[in-house]
Design an enzyme around this catalytic site. Structure first.
Site, short mmCIF file in Angstrom:
data_model
loop_
_atom_site.label_atom_id
_atom_site.label_comp_id
_atom_site.label_asym_id
_atom_site.label_seq_id
_atom_site.Cartn_x
_atom_site.Cartn_y
_atom_site.Cartn_z
N LYS A 97 0.82 -1.23 0.00
CA LYS A 97 0.00 0.00 0.00
C LYS A 97 0.84 1.27 0.00
O LYS A 97 0.69 2.14 0.87
CB LYS A 97 -0.95 0.01 1.19
O1 LIG Z 1 -5.32 -3.97 -0.02
C1 LIG Z 1 -5.75 -4.89 0.65
O2 LIG Z 1 -5.40 -6.04 0.45
C2 LIG Z 1 -6.82 -4.61 1.62
C3 LIG Z 1 -7.69 -3.59 1.29
C4 LIG Z 1 -8.89 -3.44 2.00
O3 LIG Z 1 -9.74 -2.63 1.66
N1 LIG Z 1 -9.11 -4.27 3.06
C5 LIG Z 1 -8.23 -5.25 3.44
O4 LIG Z 1 -8.53 -5.99 4.39
N2 LIG Z 1 -7.05 -5.40 2.75
C6 LIG Z 1 -6.06 -6.41 3.19
O5 LIG Z 1 -6.64 -7.71 3.02
C7 LIG Z 1 -6.28 -8.58 4.10
C8 LIG Z 1 -7.52 -9.02 4.83
O6 LIG Z 1 -7.20 -9.95 5.81
P1 LIG Z 1 -8.31 -10.85 6.55
O7 LIG Z 1 -9.33 -9.90 7.08
O8 LIG Z 1 -7.54 -11.56 7.61
O9 LIG Z 1 -8.88 -11.79 5.51
C9 LIG Z 1 -5.29 -7.79 4.94
O10 LIG Z 1 -3.99 -8.10 4.48
C10 LIG Z 1 -5.61 -6.34 4.65
O11 LIG Z 1 -4.48 -5.52 4.79
#
Ligand SMILES: O=C(O)c1cc(=O)[nH]c(=O)n1[C@@H]1O[C@H](COP(=O)(O)O)[C@@H](O)[C@H]1O
Length: 285
Positions: A97
């Site tokens: 990011k």
């Molecule tokens: O860019 C991302 O991957 C991201 C964007 C977003 O809007 N929301 C989001 O959760 N993420 C990423 O997606 C992953 C979600 O993780 P879990 O919630 O454990 O499935 C994490 O690595 C967050 O940093």
């Protein structure tokens, strides 16, 4: 174009993006006991996940914060994991990011598109402006690399800025439309651009509109699993189960913890979590 590789990978292996958000707290004791070295333990955990899910995973996303939090040993594990993914012909997203002035962005591009931390795609934050995105374009032009820019994120705070009203609609449409125009330069044979968007799967109000307006954008869709994103909502962002990858991190890598014999059958339960997620989104259960 790298997006064609991702499109083909999704066609062959499915739309699941396994998130390697590896915290030491998530690692089974029997893996921890194998070594006293943090980098080795973290890598072994990731390796076991990759080995048991690679054939049903379109791409892996490695969230750098977890590795940075472990210092140099963590970054060693990050680098080793990316090299292992490459060895296994698996595609990778470095979830970094980034978003900074052009001179700095050039260095970030070099850092994550070559050398020790090389990945196929990275995530970018556009809120410093378009000159924080354009320095990556030479890498996209080469056909070897791509990125996902935050469009509408999965967190509750998405409402704070992304939804501010601009020209009678949420601000993220304005940013999205401008980046969408730039992304036209990197369209692959599959019809999607190597410069895609992150769209959180936790909201669905505008899913149909987003899919329709950004037809040529490939989406990274986080929010399934731990954040509660629903299969029926997430399906709206896909196009015939391609055109996007659906990330789940904690929902997959800690799935084994829900079972009494989880530690002993770590790989079995991890694979099962990916299979369940696929079936759920395909509408098979
Ligand atoms: O860019 C991302 O991957 C991201 C964007 C977003 O809007 N929301 C989001 O959760 N993420 C990423 O997606 C992953 C979600 O993780 P879990 O919630 O454990 O499935 C994490 O690595 C967050 O940093």
């Amino acid at each position: 174009m790298i997006i064609d590789k991702l499109y083909d990978s999704v066609k062959d292996k499915g739309f699941v993006c396994v998130g390697l958000d590896t915290s030491l707290d998530y690692i089974p004791e029997n893996i921890k006991n194998k070594s006293s070295n943090v980098a080795d333990i973290v890598f072994e955990f990731n390796k076991q996940i990759i080995d048991c899910t690679n054939d049903i995973t379109g791409i892996f996303k490695v969230q750098i914060a977890y590795y940075e939090a472990m210092g140099l040993e963590g970054l060693k594990a990050y680098s080793k994991t990316l090299k292992y993914l490459k060895e296994k012909n698996a595609l990778s997203i470095g979830d970094v990011k980034r978003g900074d002035i052009a001179a700095t962005a050039k260095e970030y591009a070099k850092a994550h598109f070559s050398g020790d931390f090389e990945v196929d795609f990275i995530t970018l934050n556009p809120y410093m402006g378009y000159d924080s995105i354009t320095p990556y374009f030479d890498y996209f032009k080469s056909g070897e690399k791509g990125a996902f820019v935050l469009l509408r994120t999965s967190n509750p705070g998405a409402k704070d800025i992304e939804y501010l009203e601009y020209k009678n609609e949420p601000l993220y449409y304005e940013i999205g439309e401008n980046i969408y125009k730039m992304a036209d330069e990197f369209i692959g044979e599959c019809g999607y651009s190597s410069l895609g968007f992150v769209v959180g799967g936790t909201y669905s109000e505008e899913a149909t509109e987003i899919r329709e307006r950004f037809k040529k954008s490939f989406f990274l869709i986080p929010g399934y699993g731990a954040q509660g994103g629903k299969a029926e909502d997430i399906r709206l962002y896909l196009d015939d189960f391609n055109g996007g990858v659906v990330n789940s991190s904690r929902g997959i890598i800690t799935a084994y913890k829900k079972h009494e014999d989880g530690e002993n059958k770590f790989q079995e339960y991890t694979r099962q979590a990916v299979e369940n997620m696929r079936n759920d989104i395909y509408g098979k259960k």
